[in-house]
Design an enzyme around this catalytic site. Structure first.
Site, PDB file in Angstrom:
ATOM      1  N   TYR A 182     -37.702   7.549 -27.835  1.00 49.63           N
ATOM      2  CA  TYR A 182     -38.210   6.613 -26.822  1.00 49.63           C
ATOM      3  C   TYR A 182     -39.690   6.334 -27.081  1.00 49.63           C
ATOM      4  O   TYR A 182     -40.111   5.181 -27.207  1.00 49.63           O
ATOM      5  CB  TYR A 182     -38.003   7.222 -25.422  1.00 49.63           C
ATOM      6  CG  TYR A 182     -38.543   6.362 -24.311  1.00 49.63           C
ATOM      7  CD1 TYR A 182     -37.983   5.124 -24.030  1.00 49.63           C
ATOM      8  CD2 TYR A 182     -39.617   6.801 -23.524  1.00 49.63           C
ATOM      9  CE1 TYR A 182     -38.472   4.331 -23.005  1.00 49.63           C
ATOM     10  CE2 TYR A 182     -40.109   6.019 -22.504  1.00 49.63           C
ATOM     11  CZ  TYR A 182     -39.537   4.789 -22.243  1.00 49.63           C
ATOM     12  OH  TYR A 182     -40.039   4.013 -21.236  1.00 49.63           O
ATOM     13  N   ASN A 232     -34.073  11.065 -14.524  1.00 46.72           N
ATOM     14  CA  ASN A 232     -35.440  11.215 -14.008  1.00 46.72           C
ATOM     15  C   ASN A 232     -35.471  11.957 -12.680  1.00 46.72           C
ATOM     16  O   ASN A 232     -34.502  11.958 -11.920  1.00 46.72           O
ATOM     17  CB  ASN A 232     -36.101   9.839 -13.861  1.00 46.72           C
ATOM     18  CG  ASN A 232     -36.289   9.176 -15.203  1.00 46.72           C
ATOM     19  OD1 ASN A 232     -35.718   8.113 -15.465  1.00 46.72           O
ATOM     20  ND2 ASN A 232     -37.038   9.794 -16.089  1.00 46.72           N
ATOM     21  N   ARG A 251     -47.028  16.069 -13.828  1.00 52.33           N
ATOM     22  CA  ARG A 251     -47.023  14.667 -14.262  1.00 52.33           C
ATOM     23  C   ARG A 251     -47.920  13.833 -13.359  1.00 52.33           C
ATOM     24  O   ARG A 251     -48.396  14.299 -12.334  1.00 52.33           O
ATOM     25  CB  ARG A 251     -45.597  14.082 -14.176  1.00 52.33           C
ATOM     26  CG  ARG A 251     -44.583  14.742 -15.085  1.00 52.33           C
ATOM     27  CD  ARG A 251     -44.803  14.388 -16.545  1.00 52.33           C
ATOM     28  NE  ARG A 251     -43.774  14.968 -17.401  1.00 52.33           N
ATOM     29  CZ  ARG A 251     -43.821  16.204 -17.902  1.00 52.33           C
ATOM     30  NH1 ARG A 251     -44.843  16.985 -17.655  1.00 52.33           N
ATOM     31  NH2 ARG A 251     -42.849  16.649 -18.680  1.00 52.33           N
TER      32      ARG A 251
HETATM   33  N1  UDP Z   1     -37.423  17.161 -13.848  1.00 54.09           N
HETATM   34  C1  UDP Z   1     -36.757  18.184 -13.180  1.00 54.09           C
HETATM   35  N2  UDP Z   1     -35.448  17.979 -12.830  1.00 54.09           N
HETATM   36  C2  UDP Z   1     -34.784  16.811 -13.061  1.00 54.09           C
HETATM   37  C3  UDP Z   1     -35.481  15.768 -13.728  1.00 54.09           C
HETATM   38  C4  UDP Z   1     -36.797  15.975 -14.112  1.00 54.09           C
HETATM   39  O1  UDP Z   1     -37.320  19.257 -12.941  1.00 54.09           O
HETATM   40  O2  UDP Z   1     -33.601  16.693 -12.720  1.00 54.09           O
HETATM   41  C5  UDP Z   1     -38.848  17.348 -14.228  1.00 54.09           C
HETATM   42  C6  UDP Z   1     -39.097  17.188 -15.712  1.00 54.09           C
HETATM   43  O3  UDP Z   1     -38.935  18.426 -16.360  1.00 54.09           O
HETATM   44  C7  UDP Z   1     -40.539  16.689 -15.730  1.00 54.09           C
HETATM   45  C8  UDP Z   1     -40.681  15.908 -14.436  1.00 54.09           C
HETATM   46  O4  UDP Z   1     -39.602  16.353 -13.597  1.00 54.09           O
HETATM   47  O5  UDP Z   1     -41.426  17.788 -15.675  1.00 54.09           O
HETATM   48  C9  UDP Z   1     -40.579  14.407 -14.618  1.00 54.09           C
HETATM   49  O6  UDP Z   1     -39.417  14.118 -15.366  1.00 54.09           O
HETATM   50  P1  UDP Z   1     -38.862  12.637 -15.551  1.00 54.09           P
HETATM   51  O7  UDP Z   1     -37.596  12.722 -16.360  1.00 54.09           O
HETATM   52  O8  UDP Z   1     -38.782  11.956 -14.228  1.00 54.09           O
HETATM   53  O9  UDP Z   1     -40.007  11.894 -16.367  1.00 54.09           O
HETATM   54  P2  UDP Z   1     -40.682  12.269 -17.783  1.00 54.09           P
HETATM   55  O10 UDP Z   1     -42.005  12.890 -17.449  1.00 54.09           O
HETATM   56  O11 UDP Z   1     -39.756  13.176 -18.518  1.00 54.09           O
HETATM   57  O12 UDP Z   1     -40.841  10.934 -18.437  1.00 54.09           O
END
Ligand code: UDP
Length: 217
Positions: free
Chosen positions: A29, A78, A110
């Site tokens: 990605y 997400n 984040r």
């Molecule tokens: N996350 C989580 N459980 C989920 C989905 C995401 O704990 O079911 C955590 C993930 O490990 C990251 C944060 O939430 O630390 C944001 O993840 P997301 O996939 O929304 O966005 P990314 O930062 O990966 O683009």
């Protein structure tokens, strides 16, 4: 205007992340988004084609009316849509991916920003392009609030703002996830005249409002 991503940076070498941070994406990605950024830079050099790349950090939330939002196909990847679906009882429980990160509460950090703020950044970018001189024909901006938020913090804020408990459990880290990633949005503020206005509470209230509206359909 190109929708790029913080994923073009890969593993952060420092935080907050400014526009000059090295770009070494660790997933397809991020790699494909970076390829397009590079193609646009080349296009500008070759043909004077003007563009702005907006590197989104973590956009969440929905239109405050509840009429526009995200509905991922199948199981959401997400955090925000998974969380709202778990709160609505559509998923058994949210899995927090790892609580052994070197962060204050052990969960990953984040930079979440409201989709309405993100939409406004596009309008600001259009205005910028309208006025851009030849020297400003290819530009990149990091878009975030500049605020670092952990998964646990987001979960607790959601429960507080919406007055609803979210079933959750702690799971293993997700492969490819970095410990912390948040933006330095100074350039966007100074050069685009854009700044995120919505709070984390706004994002989570609007995300839940959207989920409730979906249930009415
Ligand atoms: N996350 C989580 N459980 C989920 C989905 C995401 O704990 O079911 C955590 C993930 O490990 C990251 C944060 O939430 O630390 C944001 O993840 P997301 O996939 O929304 O966005 P990314 O930062 O990966 O683009």
């Amino acid at each position: 205007i190109f929708s790029s991503t913080a994923a073009t940076f890969g593993e952060p070498q420092y935080t907050p992340i400014d526009e000059h941070h090295p770009q070494q994406p660790i997933n397809p990605y991020g790699r494909t988004k970076l390829m397009v950024e590079q193609a646009l830079a080349d296009y500008e050099r070759a043909y004077g084609f003007k563009s702005v790349c907006l590197r989104y950090f973590n956009p969440i939330g929905a239109h405050p009316s509840g009429s526009i939002g995200e509905l991922p196909r199948g199981i959401p990847n997400n955090l925000a849509p998974y969380l709202t679906q778990a709160a609505a009882g559509l998923r058994e429980a949210l899995t927090v991916f790892g609580d052994d990160y070197p962060t204050p509460d052990g969960t990953a950090v984040r930079d979440y920003l409201h989709v309405m703020d993100l939409a406004e950044a596009h309008v600001a970018a259009l205005r910028f392009l309208d006025k851009a001189t030849d020297r400003q024909a290819f530009e990149v901006f990091n878009l975030g609030t500049g605020r670092a938020v952990s998964v646990k913090e987001l979960l607790q804020a959601f429960e507080r703002v919406n007055g609803i408990a979210v079933p959750h459990r702690i799971g293993a880290r997700r492969q490819g996830d970095v410990t912390e990633l948040w933006a330095d949005p100074t350039q966007a503020e100074q050069r685009l005249g854009w700044k995120a206005k919505h709070s984390l509470d706004d994002m989570l209230r609007d995300a839940w409002n959207w989920q409730l509206r979906l249930a009415e359909e």
